[in-house]
Every structure is written in structure tokens, then in C-alpha cells.
Design an enzyme around this catalytic site. Sequence first.
Site, PDB file in Angstrom:
ATOM      1  N   GLY A 265       0.875  -1.307  -0.049  1.00 15.47           N
ATOM      2  CA  GLY A 265       0.074   0.039  -0.176  1.00 15.47           C
ATOM      3  C   GLY A 265       0.747   1.417  -0.066  1.00 15.47           C
ATOM      4  N   GLY A 266       1.850   1.373  -0.673  1.00 14.92           N
ATOM      5  CA  GLY A 266       2.751   2.461  -0.717  1.00 14.92           C
ATOM      6  C   GLY A 266       2.740   3.383  -1.541  1.00 14.92           C
ATOM      7  N   ASP A 288       0.123  -1.456  -4.889  1.00 16.01           N
ATOM      8  CA  ASP A 288      -1.050  -0.762  -4.517  1.00 16.01           C
ATOM      9  C   ASP A 288      -2.383  -0.765  -5.619  1.00 16.01           C
ATOM     10  OD1 ASP A 288      -2.661   1.537  -3.572  1.00 16.01           O
ATOM     11  OD2 ASP A 288      -0.774   2.255  -2.652  1.00 16.01           O
ATOM     12  N   PHE A 320      -4.421  -5.889  -1.034  1.00 15.92           N
ATOM     13  CA  PHE A 320      -3.682  -6.668   0.406  1.00 15.92           C
ATOM     14  C   PHE A 320      -4.455  -7.253   1.127  1.00 15.92           C
ATOM     15  CE2 PHE A 320      -3.193  -1.695   1.294  1.00 15.92           C
ATOM     16  CZ  PHE A 320      -4.483  -1.577   1.937  1.00 15.92           C
ATOM     17  N   ARG A 335       3.600   2.034   5.715  1.00 14.31           N
ATOM     18  CA  ARG A 335       3.644   3.282   6.485  1.00 14.31           C
ATOM     19  C   ARG A 335       2.134   4.093   6.188  1.00 14.31           C
ATOM     20  NH1 ARG A 335       4.325   8.821   5.105  1.00 14.31           N
ATOM     21  NH2 ARG A 335       4.991   8.306   3.144  1.00 14.31           N
ATOM     22  N   HIS A 339      -3.561   2.536   9.838  1.00 17.78           N
ATOM     23  CA  HIS A 339      -4.644   3.547  10.303  1.00 17.78           C
ATOM     24  C   HIS A 339      -6.078   3.741   9.445  1.00 17.78           C
ATOM     25  CE1 HIS A 339      -3.225   7.481   8.409  1.00 17.78           C
ATOM     26  NE2 HIS A 339      -3.213   6.491   7.450  1.00 17.78           N
TER      27      HIS A 339
END
Length: 984
Positions: A265-266, A288, A320, A335, A339
Site C-alpha cells: 500500500g505504498g 497498490d 492486500f 507506512r 490506520h
Amino acid sequence: MSLAEKVEKLRDLVRLINDASETVIREWQAEAKDTNIDPTTSLLPSLELFNARRSLVGACGMVSDIVAEPQHRLMEIASEFYISRALHIAAEGRIADILVDADPIEGLHIKEIALKAGVEQRKLARVLRCLSSVHVFKEVKELHFANSWTSQAIAGNDPLRCWLLTNGLDVYAASEGLLRVLFDPARTTSDSLYDTAFNEAHQTKLSFWEFLERGEEQPDGTVKPRHGLEIFSLAMLGGGQVHAPPLYADYPWAALGSGTVVDVGGGVGGMCLELAKQYPDLKFVLQDRPPVIEKAKAVWQRELPEAIETQRIAFMEHDFFKEQPVKGAEVYFMRNVLHDWPDNESCTLLKHLYNAMGPQSRILTADQVIHTTVGSKYLKPAPLPLPANYGYAHQLAHIRDMNMMTLFNAKERTPEDLDELAQRVSLKAAKTVIQEVQEQIVTVLHAQSVRSTVFNDDLSRVYVGAMGVESLNEDTLALIVSHLDSADARKLSSTAHLSYTTARDRALGDVKIHSFSNAVKFCNYMLRDRHDCLPLLRTLRVQCIIENAQRLAQQESRFHEHSEDEYRAGAVLLADLLEEIPEIRVLVLYQAEVWMMYERRIVTIVSAMCSLDELEFTDIGPQVSDTLHDLKSTPRKLALADADRGSRGVKLDSDFGRKWPGWPFWSTLKPANSAPHMWRLDPEGLSFPSVRVLAAHAPGSLPPSPDLARIFPQCTRGQQHQRAVDWPTLETVHATGLALKWWKNAHPVHCLELLSPLKKVDDQETGTRGLNPAAEREHALMAVKNVQPVALIATLSTRLHDRYMRSLFTSSRRLRYVSAEALDVRQFQTWLPDLQQWWGYVQKALSRYPRVVCLKVRCSVSRATTLENPTQQTSLDPMVGPVSYPEALQTVLAALPQWATSIPTLRYLSLDLRSTSPTLREHHGDQAKFEADEEGDLHWWQIDGGVNERMAKPLASSQGERIAAFLCSSRYDWQAELDTQSIA
């Protein structure tokens, strides 16, 4: 809040603001002189600057809450969304770029700004005036505007501008739906990604990501990409500029060699892009959604095309929430991914990564850390009177948490939240770094089968950890290395070299020298071989004995280790070193007068230093006097001592032993080595209003008490042993009973620590500092009676009878807090009966005179499996006693709260197993047997209920320590009920 509380809190905040401001100024000056700044970490402030900066922000915000009318403050908060909207307008109109070439004094007229921005000038002027009132822009004269320090950051910085715009477009609109969703009984409990405030506000069934990627239908029927998608992609780069730099230093990337990093998920790969530039051997897989991957290819082609050509970067479209296709990668990196998702979805994501991990794999996560106002065991609390999380300084984290709830029904997590999340999918935290400097939490997750150690650190720098390397001998290390293949051995070598280099540099932050020979070697080493590292030297403690010229002349040379010429040459070297480190923070110089007599330049050099925060001189004489009179620094902590500590030694701050180990070290100094003078410090013209903590034991050299009170008008921690004392600012005193025997202070002291252990042994036996125990006990009673403390810290033998305990606790009518060390409770095998005997005396004393509201019991219990003195074993039956320290601890933890409920007024109870008091270290000597795990060795309980129904329930250690600190501070009103006072 009463008037007295408001006044006291405001004064505390002003003092905090003054101290933090001085630290910020010093750090700014140090940064301005540092020419070796790494551009990849240039956004990282030092820990001192960061803590001072957030203390300032938190204190200033708290001041506004205290001085503003509550009604006005609430109306202001309710309307602040217009400030956000004004900033969004300025970002959309590129106002900062328009003003970039404007004269900072003359500014640019609103007519020209409006023409370029395409907004009506009168309305735009009102927007910019709104932002100028909060210092985002500046109105330098009527209708003329210029960039401020803040708005300059936006100029030419499109990623940051897009980050601001992202919050002003779909995200801003989504917040409008939060009110309706939270108060809807059907949706308030939902964690669904499709039942959020965003869905409500935009009236869509799509998730935020699907909404962004789905184009906007035009009036002619065509579909165009949504404006917010392009802005969001650039915004992620903008966020990375601020939050990514610590990650480059926090993990030993070089140790991965040619390993593979999968950026899950970069986004467009901003983090990997920077790592690829710094570590040319690393390989990357960027994962991604398809639209994002297409944009990422364009970014990499523009920024680092050679990585694509050499196939160091692979672009992979990946969901993912499905099986991870890359197996056994060295690092799976995320990163700001977790969240975005509620707990159940986050567990699914982590489970797929867990299934893909190989033996050497680890998951590295980096997310915003949530620090609550009540504190966390992972995070250091803010200085009082600020809330534990620094209040206003941490508000962005909570705003981002609200944003996650609005968009995704997700959240920013506390460290405890992340631990719980990992455990749900059979992962464990192998290392946790709380990046206070950027308020992130970085966690390395391993599979449960991997043996690992938890590391908790405060500052984002390089931390290389293993399984307690200090406990491994050479043979064990050789055995471990023999099982490594060449690639792993190469990684270990790289890591070890990095660890050595980092440790060597960090060691310069606090240097202690205990011999003259080592002082000479260190000066030569720094001046010749490490001259480039001199700016890293922040603390220098020269704690060695040197002999003056007169003493050397009186005895044969065979009695002296060094000659006068050697001492003079060493003093010259020390002066040369001090001249190169004018920004040093802490300087300790034993026998300062003798050093200065050998080399007068030391007086001039130290006097000219401007950044000293802590200063200690022993052996007071004319040279030291000149230094103090001409001192340019404004130290907060000052220690002055004669060369001989003497039997009436007084130490003035319990923090000395914890924060400054080995300071003071006066007991080893001999009067024969002092400067040959009979001299008293001249008080005329001497003033140190900056000093808050004074450690002074120089009765032959210091002025009388009235002069000291004038010289140190703001000192809150100190000592005097003359008979007549009137020092209104003194709040805390740490002393032997003898030193306070004749204390007659017109102003009672709030907190007293008795440094002499109070023992019950043969009166003829010699006690601490040459006194017999009976005399020490009587002196302690007189000290408590004279000082009248509200808080008492003492070390009490288990064999002191209850009559003495009662006399000690009733000597002060103001006593409300007691911290007592159970002196003879040493072995876990006899822990419970020994403590029960000691508690019986304490309980009788406190129950008969019920005034104490908080009791801290301190024990230093050995983990050793054999008794130090088996003959002292009490009624414990060895057949049924505890066989291990944990078993004994659990027994004590079950019994102690029950005992405490019998003391009527007791509200809080603590069991502290950390040997932190200077008195305890002095008494116990060998600390190898008393190693303490701070997390597991501090316990607190709160006691509630009526007379016959009192119950003790566990209390968070951080909260308990804040209560104890409050009771030991002058902010606590001993005459008022504790519940009516504000502890925060």
C-alpha cells in the site's frame, strides 16, 4: 478551579515557557553552527529541541485556556473550521507562490494578488486577514500582504499544498456527516467501511478509495478523473516529506544488503524512492491499486529511471486483503496503512503478510501514535502542569484520528492498541520505537516462533538490538556466528559496524572522567582524532583528584603519581578542549580551583560559555569566584562544594542520583588536595535568578543564608545548615537529619527526603557518616519537626518499633504523603513475612493518626535463589515458601492492597521495586542484584469505598506517578481535599 490554583498553574506555565524558550534558543544556535547536516534527516530536530518546542506549544495553549473566558474560548473553538477553510482557499489560489517574490517589508497589494488568484479582491483580503491573525500570512501594511515563516513552507512545495487541499475537498465535506452518523443508533456502533460519515455526507455506497478512483460524470456524458485523486496522490508525498525522515534512520537498512523490501500500500512509492537513492543494493516491490501504480511508474521514471532500468523496483497491482504474492521478503513495510482500516480488516491484512513470511522476514509498520492525556507506559509524560500528552502540541494526532473515523471507521492507535492487534494474528512486537520527534510509532513484527526482545525507546535514531549482547561471552558469540551463512554474517558485520559507529558518537553526549591520566588521554583524543565530533560533546564531567603545587612541593616525588609540570600540561589541554566546545550543556569540574590555578584560561573560557544548563564546581576559591561573577550562562542547576564533603553532607535534589549518576561525588575528595586558602565567596553583585536546583556543601566558602536567598531567588530545591534560615522559595530539601537538626526556617518546606537510613541496631554501632543509629533517629525526628513537610521520603528498618514510627509521622502536622523504603526486605524467599512485620508498625502509626492520603512502599528485593543470610529467615516455612521471584511477587501484590484498606484516609498505594533513590544505592552498594524492569516493577492502586467497604483497584502507573509528583509539589494544598484539586 479556585483563584489560588489558577495563579499557581499560571506561574508554573510561565516558568515552563521561560525554561523551554532558553532551550529552543540554544538549539537554534547549535543548529545554525552545524555544517554537517544530513539532508535526508534535516527535518529532524534534536530531542532537546523537540521536547522544548512541544512544551512551549502545550504551555502556550494551556495559558490561553486559563486566561481566556470559557464562553469566549468555546465559541472560538466552535468557529475555527473557518480558519481551515481560509487556508484551503489560500492553497487553491496558490497565494504563497504569488507572494514568494514580494518585498517582506512592503508586501504585495491585494489587487495584484487577487488578479493572479482569480478571486474578488475585497473578499480575498478578508480571507488573508483571517489567516494573518493566526500568523499564516502577514499584513505588513494596509491591504499589503507578505509570506510569513509559516506560509513560506507552502511556496514551491506542491506536495504540501496538495496535502492541505486534500483536507479541504472531499475530506472536509465528509466531516459534515459525522454528527448525524454518531447520533444515529443504527450506525453509531458500525465499523463498516461503507457506513461512514463520508458515505453519509456524499450520499454514496462507495468507499473513500472507490469514490476517488471513480471518475466524475460530465454534463456531456463523458467521465473525467476526479480532481481529488491527483491531489491525493501528491498529498501523500507531502505527508512523507514531514513524517518519513525518521524512518531512514530508525531501521538498519544497510544490514539488509541486497534484500527485498515490499512496500505494501505504498502509494507512488515516495519512501522506497528515498531508500533506493541511499541504499543502492536494496530491491523494492511497490504494491497498490492499479490507478496508483500507473501514477507511481511515472513518478519513478521522472525521479529515478535507473532503478527501473536495473529492475531494482517492481510495480505490482495488489489487493492486500488477498494472498500476498511475494514470499519470504526480508521486509514487508507499511507506512500509514493500518490506520486506514478497522481492527478486523487490519487483522486480515496482517494475516496475509504473516502467511508470506520466511524465517528472516519481518513486518515493519509506521503509524501516527496516539498519546492520551492520562499517559501510556510506552511514552514519557509531559512536565507538569501540562497533561501527559503535551495537550495542544499533540492535537494534530487526535485530529487525524477523527479524520480516520470520518473516512473509514478506522483509527490512529496507541502503542497498546497495536500490541493487541499483532497478538490477534500470532505476531509479536520484536522492537517498538516511539518516534517522539515525529509522533509516530514504528514497530517490527515477527512471527511468534522467532525469539526476540522488546525495545522501547524515545527518540528516532538508529537502534540495533539483539538478545542481551552484554551477557554473551566470546565463546557464545563465536558459536552463534558459526551457524550463519556468509550472507547473514555479512549483514551482521555491517550491523555491528553501524552499531559501533553510532554508539561511539552517542557516547560523546555524556562523558565522565575519573582519573587525571584519562582526562589527558581524552583531551588529546578529541583534539587530534575526533575534532569533527566536538559538536556532539554536550556533557563533560571531570571527576578526578589533582594535587596543587604547594602539596607537591611538601612531599617527596615518590608519593605523587604526577608532577607539577604534568598537571600544568593537563590543565592546558583541558582549556584547549573547553575552548572548542562553547555550546556544552553540562560541565562538572572537581577541584576546579586547582585546575584554574594551573591554567587561568579555564576561568575565561568557562565564564564566556552561554549554553550551560548544569554546572558543578568543587573546591571554591578566588578563581571559581571570578568564574561565577563573570558567567554568561544562565544555569538551572548549580552545585558548589568544598573539597571535603564532611560528616554533615547534604544533597539537595533526589533527581541528582537518578539523572546525574555519581553527582555529587564529594565523599572521595580529601581536604589536603584543596586549594591552600581560607576564603569566602563574595556575594556582592552575585545573582543567579535562573537557578532552580542548588546543591551546596561549602560551609567555609559560601555566604550566610540571607545572602544565598538573595543570590538564588528562584531556587526551589536546596539546603542550608546554618541555624537561622529564611528562604521563602525553597520547596524541596534532601538532607541528613543532622544537617536539619537546627533548621529554623520561617517558611515550612513542602517535601523532605531523609538521606540517612533509620535503623534499629546496637546504639554503639557506627551508622551512616560516622553517627550511631540512635543519634540518627533522634536527628530525623527533629528534622521532621523543624521542616514540617507535607511529603516525606525516608528509609525505615523493619525492626523500628511502632512508637518511633508514630513519633516520626506525627512530628509534622502537615504530613499527607509518605514514601518509605523497607530497609531490611531484601530476599524474595522471606519477602512476605518481612514486609508484613514492617507493615504492622507502619499501619499502627498511620491508623492511629489518620492523615496520610498516599503511601509508596519501596523494596529492593534480590532475584537470587539463595539467601544472603539464612539465619535472618523469619517465620517463612521453606517447604511452602515461594520458589521463585515471580511467585513471591504475586503473593505480595495480592496481600499489600488488602492491608492498605485498613488505613482510613489512605487513597493511593504504590509498590515500587525500582532502586532509584540515591540513598538506596548508597545503602545497597552492589546493584547487580537489584536490576529492575521499570514496566513490571512499579504498581499503583486506588482505594475507594466507605469505612467497612474499602477496596483497592489497580491504577495506571503513569497516573499514579503524576499523583505522587503532584503531592510532592507546592501546587498541592495540604489543607484541602485531594479530590477538589486539579492534578493535571
